[in-house]
Design a protein around this motif. Structure first.
Motif, PDB file in Angstrom:
ATOM      1  N   CYS A 426      42.944  34.435  44.397  1.00  7.70           N
ATOM      2  CA  CYS A 426      42.863  34.628  42.950  1.00  7.70           C
ATOM      3  C   CYS A 426      41.883  33.577  42.408  1.00  7.70           C
ATOM      4  O   CYS A 426      42.284  32.629  41.747  1.00  7.70           O
ATOM      5  N   PRO A 427      40.594  33.730  42.713  1.00  7.77           N
ATOM      6  CA  PRO A 427      39.650  32.667  42.351  1.00  7.77           C
ATOM      7  C   PRO A 427      39.404  32.605  40.841  1.00  7.77           C
ATOM      8  O   PRO A 427      39.726  33.577  40.136  1.00  7.77           O
ATOM      9  N   PRO A 428      38.832  31.531  40.365  1.00 18.43           N
ATOM     10  CA  PRO A 428      38.437  31.503  38.957  1.00 18.43           C
ATOM     11  C   PRO A 428      37.577  32.722  38.618  1.00 18.43           C
ATOM     12  O   PRO A 428      36.785  33.183  39.471  1.00 18.43           O
ATOM     13  N   LEU A 429      37.742  33.243  37.386  1.00 19.87           N
ATOM     14  CA  LEU A 429      36.992  34.455  37.011  1.00 19.87           C
ATOM     15  C   LEU A 429      35.488  34.191  36.964  1.00 19.87           C
ATOM     16  O   LEU A 429      34.694  35.132  37.012  1.00 19.87           O
ATOM     17  N   VAL A 430      35.106  32.920  36.878  1.00 18.52           N
ATOM     18  CA  VAL A 430      33.672  32.599  36.765  1.00 18.52           C
ATOM     19  C   VAL A 430      33.004  32.493  38.128  1.00 18.52           C
ATOM     20  O   VAL A 430      31.846  32.093  38.209  1.00 18.52           O
ATOM     21  N   ILE A 431      33.683  32.858  39.170  1.00 17.15           N
ATOM     22  CA  ILE A 431      33.096  32.767  40.519  1.00 17.15           C
ATOM     23  C   ILE A 431      31.821  33.634  40.595  1.00 17.15           C
ATOM     24  O   ILE A 431      31.777  34.738  40.049  1.00 17.15           O
ATOM     25  N   SER A 432      30.787  33.112  41.258  1.00 11.77           N
ATOM     26  CA  SER A 432      29.514  33.852  41.363  1.00 11.77           C
ATOM     27  C   SER A 432      29.559  34.762  42.597  1.00 11.77           C
ATOM     28  O   SER A 432      30.437  34.622  43.465  1.00 11.77           O
ATOM     29  N   ALA A 433      28.553  35.637  42.687  1.00 11.68           N
ATOM     30  CA  ALA A 433      28.457  36.545  43.844  1.00 11.68           C
ATOM     31  C   ALA A 433      28.307  35.738  45.128  1.00 11.68           C
ATOM     32  O   ALA A 433      28.962  36.031  46.146  1.00 11.68           O
ATOM     33  N   ALA A 434      27.483  34.693  45.095  1.00 10.92           N
ATOM     34  CA  ALA A 434      27.261  33.882  46.304  1.00 10.92           C
ATOM     35  C   ALA A 434      28.548  33.154  46.691  1.00 10.92           C
ATOM     36  O   ALA A 434      28.870  33.021  47.884  1.00 10.92           O
ATOM     37  N   GLU A 435      29.292  32.696  45.676  1.00 12.12           N
ATOM     38  CA  GLU A 435      30.552  31.991  45.971  1.00 12.12           C
ATOM     39  C   GLU A 435      31.613  32.942  46.530  1.00 12.12           C
ATOM     40  O   GLU A 435      32.421  32.552  47.374  1.00 12.12           O
ATOM     41  N   ILE A 436      31.603  34.196  46.070  1.00 15.98           N
ATOM     42  CA  ILE A 436      32.538  35.189  46.645  1.00 15.98           C
ATOM     43  C   ILE A 436      32.227  35.376  48.128  1.00 15.98           C
ATOM     44  O   ILE A 436      33.126  35.382  48.978  1.00 15.98           O
ATOM     45  N   ASP A 437      30.940  35.499  48.454  1.00 24.48           N
ATOM     46  CA  ASP A 437      30.573  35.647  49.877  1.00 24.48           C
ATOM     47  C   ASP A 437      30.991  34.415  50.669  1.00 24.48           C
ATOM     48  O   ASP A 437      31.538  34.538  51.772  1.00 24.48           O
ATOM     49  N   GLU A 438      30.772  33.240  50.102  1.00 23.81           N
ATOM     50  CA  GLU A 438      31.130  31.998  50.798  1.00 23.81           C
ATOM     51  C   GLU A 438      32.653  31.940  51.012  1.00 23.81           C
ATOM     52  O   GLU A 438      33.132  31.570  52.090  1.00 23.81           O
ATOM     53  N   LEU A 439      33.400  32.335  49.973  1.00 22.38           N
ATOM     54  CA  LEU A 439      34.868  32.348  50.091  1.00 22.38           C
ATOM     55  C   LEU A 439      35.301  33.223  51.280  1.00 22.38           C
ATOM     56  O   LEU A 439      36.091  32.799  52.127  1.00 22.38           O
ATOM     57  N   PHE A 440      34.747  34.432  51.335  1.00 17.87           N
ATOM     58  CA  PHE A 440      35.187  35.343  52.403  1.00 17.87           C
ATOM     59  C   PHE A 440      34.645  34.933  53.774  1.00 17.87           C
ATOM     60  O   PHE A 440      35.311  35.184  54.786  1.00 17.87           O
ATOM     61  N   ASP A 441      33.486  34.295  53.821  1.00 23.69           N
ATOM     62  CA  ASP A 441      33.000  33.784  55.109  1.00 23.69           C
ATOM     63  C   ASP A 441      33.983  32.732  55.633  1.00 23.69           C
ATOM     64  O   ASP A 441      34.354  32.736  56.814  1.00 23.69           O
ATOM     65  N   ARG A 442      34.393  31.840  54.748  1.00 20.31           N
ATOM     66  CA  ARG A 442      35.336  30.786  55.166  1.00 20.31           C
ATOM     67  C   ARG A 442      36.683  31.389  55.566  1.00 20.31           C
ATOM     68  O   ARG A 442      37.298  30.983  56.553  1.00 20.31           O
ATOM     69  N   LEU A 443      37.121  32.369  54.774  1.00 21.97           N
ATOM     70  CA  LEU A 443      38.412  32.996  55.060  1.00 21.97           C
ATOM     71  C   LEU A 443      38.374  33.709  56.419  1.00 21.97           C
ATOM     72  O   LEU A 443      39.347  33.642  57.192  1.00 21.97           O
ATOM     73  N   THR A 444      37.276  34.370  56.708  1.00 19.68           N
ATOM     74  CA  THR A 444      37.155  35.091  57.982  1.00 19.68           C
ATOM     75  C   THR A 444      37.228  34.113  59.150  1.00 19.68           C
ATOM     76  O   THR A 444      37.927  34.365  60.142  1.00 19.68           O
TER      77      THR A 444
END
Ligand SMILES: Cc1ncc(COP(=O)(O)O)c(C=O)c1O
Length: 462
Positions: A426-444
């Motif tokens: 449930c990331p901050p709503l202001v998360i950028s597209a690049a940060e979403i990718d980074e989040l899921f890369d780390r999660l994977t």
């Protein structure tokens, strides 16, 4: 003052932490967070983490927002405290209530402010009891929550909550609090049952529950649009239209707990708008101020306000309220947050980012550990299982979800696990597209490490 690196040891000796195994915690100690900026927080060693949970589903605008800091400072300088008791008032509370009425998804007569989601839901209980006394139907008092619903920890809120840990050994739920079935298709649908069929069955079960209890004893039904702490459970198609029809049939008051879903989380201002239902009353908190300061509220319709008036005519004082309800500094911050949400089109941007977020989330369905990847807007859940085909969970004592959280932390990502090894996002709503990718890369990477660990420990055949 003792040196900073002793913070963890000092913590263990001084604090009772919510939602942790207190015995295990004595060995592991805390993760001490020191500062935040944007979607990142930094621990006491300076290590950065993507805050994949927006704190506790709440810091919608991320960290270090100077406009919110400025709003708080200015209000603190001007009037650091004022209350709303005994007919006193102040302009931040008045303005905030006006704003909330303006953006409410259903007609709202008044707002009752408090400081937490739990206080909001406890207030809802008391207001509905008061309402039904005013309406001359004193037996109509029971509340129905749902299995896996989460509504807080105070007595009423915890009683509406449908999670076993919130009840066991706390002597809860209180009498008169019942729980309807959990709308989780993956776990609770019968073989071959479609989402609409499952929704029909849940609505029929709710109907039977009310009929068996006696409709003249059932006052209210409380639901989160998407369940959060129960494991990000998205209801099946047509669920709300069907359960709302049951509520209408038995004159049951419907309360939407928007403590997580309110203020853009699902890509709409309120979660009920995204799920397509119209509640009678709404509980709000968390992102109302982007969690820069505590503030919450109960948005009530005219019928409830008229009941409060009637009771006052009968017995005098309306004896309910909290010292910090509508605190002027919190209210000033909330007003600023609402201004930013509108000015910067934060909800629309969250909606626009949602397809990317949901696509990356749902791609994890293919991971050997993931039984179900689910979500709406910018909230998601990953249910980890020992056997995908059989949907078999890991044994709770293996702590697979907790281990995944630790691997995520090692990757610089904060996520949470809730009962049943569900990882929540449930990331901050202001998360950028690049940060979403980074989040899921780390999660994977964290999931891959969890999988290696599961294999090494022989916790499942995978
Ligand atoms: C849906 C919902 N309702 C109520 C609450 C309780 O809010 P608080 O912790 O502010 O009392 C929460 C907290 O997470 C929540 O998620």
């Amino acid at each position: 003052m003792p040196p900073l690196r002793n913070l963890a040891a000092r913590d263990v000796e001084t604090l009772v932490h919510p939602y942790v195994d207190l015995a295990a915690f004595r060995e592991t100690g805390p993760l001490v967070i020191e500062r935040g900026q944007g979607v990142y927080v930094y621990d006491s060693d300076g290590k950065p983490y993507i805050e994949g949970m927006a704190g506790l589903w709440c810091t919608a605008l991320g960290y270090g927002n100077e406009e919110l800091v400025e709003a708080a400072t200015a209000q603190m300088r001007k009037l650091s405290f004022a209350h709303l008791f005994t007919g006193r008032s102040h302009d931040p509370a008045i303005e905030l209530a006006e704003k909330l009425k303006e953006i409410a998804p259903v007609p709202i007569s008044k707002v009752l402010f408090c400081a937490s989601g739990s206080e909001a839901n406890d207030s809802q209980v008391k207001l509905v009891w008061y309402l039904n006394n005013a309406l001359g139907r004193p037996a109509k008092k029971k509340f129905i929550g749902r299995i896996k619903g989460y509504h807080g920890v105070t007595l009423g809120a915890a009683s509406i909550t449908g999670l076993v840990n919130n009840h066991r050994d706390f002597d809860l739920p209180l009498p008169g609090f019942l729980h309807a079935g959990c709308p989780h298709h993956y776990r609770f649908a019968q073989p071959g049952e479609s989402e609409p069929e499952f929704a029909t069955r849940l609505a029929a079960e709710l109907d039977a529950l009310i009929a068996n209890e006696g409709p003249d004893t059932v006052a209210a039904f409380v639901a989160e649009p998407v369940m959060g702490a129960g494991g990000v459970i998205v209801p099946p198609e047509t669920y709300f239209e069907k359960v709302m029809a049951v509520c209408a049939k038995y004159d049951v008051f419907m309360i939407s707990d928007e403590v997580i879903c309110g203020f853009g989380r699902l890509g709409t201002a309120f979660g009920c708008q995204r799920l397509g239902f119209r509640p009678h009353a709404i509980s709000i908190a968390k992102a109302l101020s982007s969690a820069y300061l505590p503030i919450a509220g109960v948005m009530i319709p005219e019928i409830v306000y008229q009941a409060l008036l009637a009771e006052s005519r009968k017995i005098g004082v309306f004896a309910h309220g909290f010292t910090y309800g509508g605190h002027p500094v919190s209210a000033a911050v909330a007003l600023k947050a609402l201004e930013i949400y509108a000015r910067d089109q934060i909800f629309e941007k969250a909606a626009a980012r949602s397809p990317q977020f949901q696509a990356r989330l749902k791609a994890l369905d293919r991971h050997p550990l993931v039984g179900e990847a689910r979500g709406v807007g910018l909230v998601g859940g990953l249910e980890l299982v020992a056997d995908k085909a059989a949907k078999r969970s890991f044994e709770p004592r293996h702590g697979v979800g907790a281990r995944a959280v630790l691997f995520a932390e090692a990757e610089g990502l904060i996520v949470r696990t809730v009962l049943g090894d569900v990882l929540t996002l449930c990331p901050p709503l202001v998360i950028s597209a690049a940060e979403i990718d980074e989040l899921f890369d780390r999660l994977t990477r964290a999931l891959d490490k969890t999988l290696d660990w599961v294999r090494r420990e022989r916790l499942a055949q995978m």
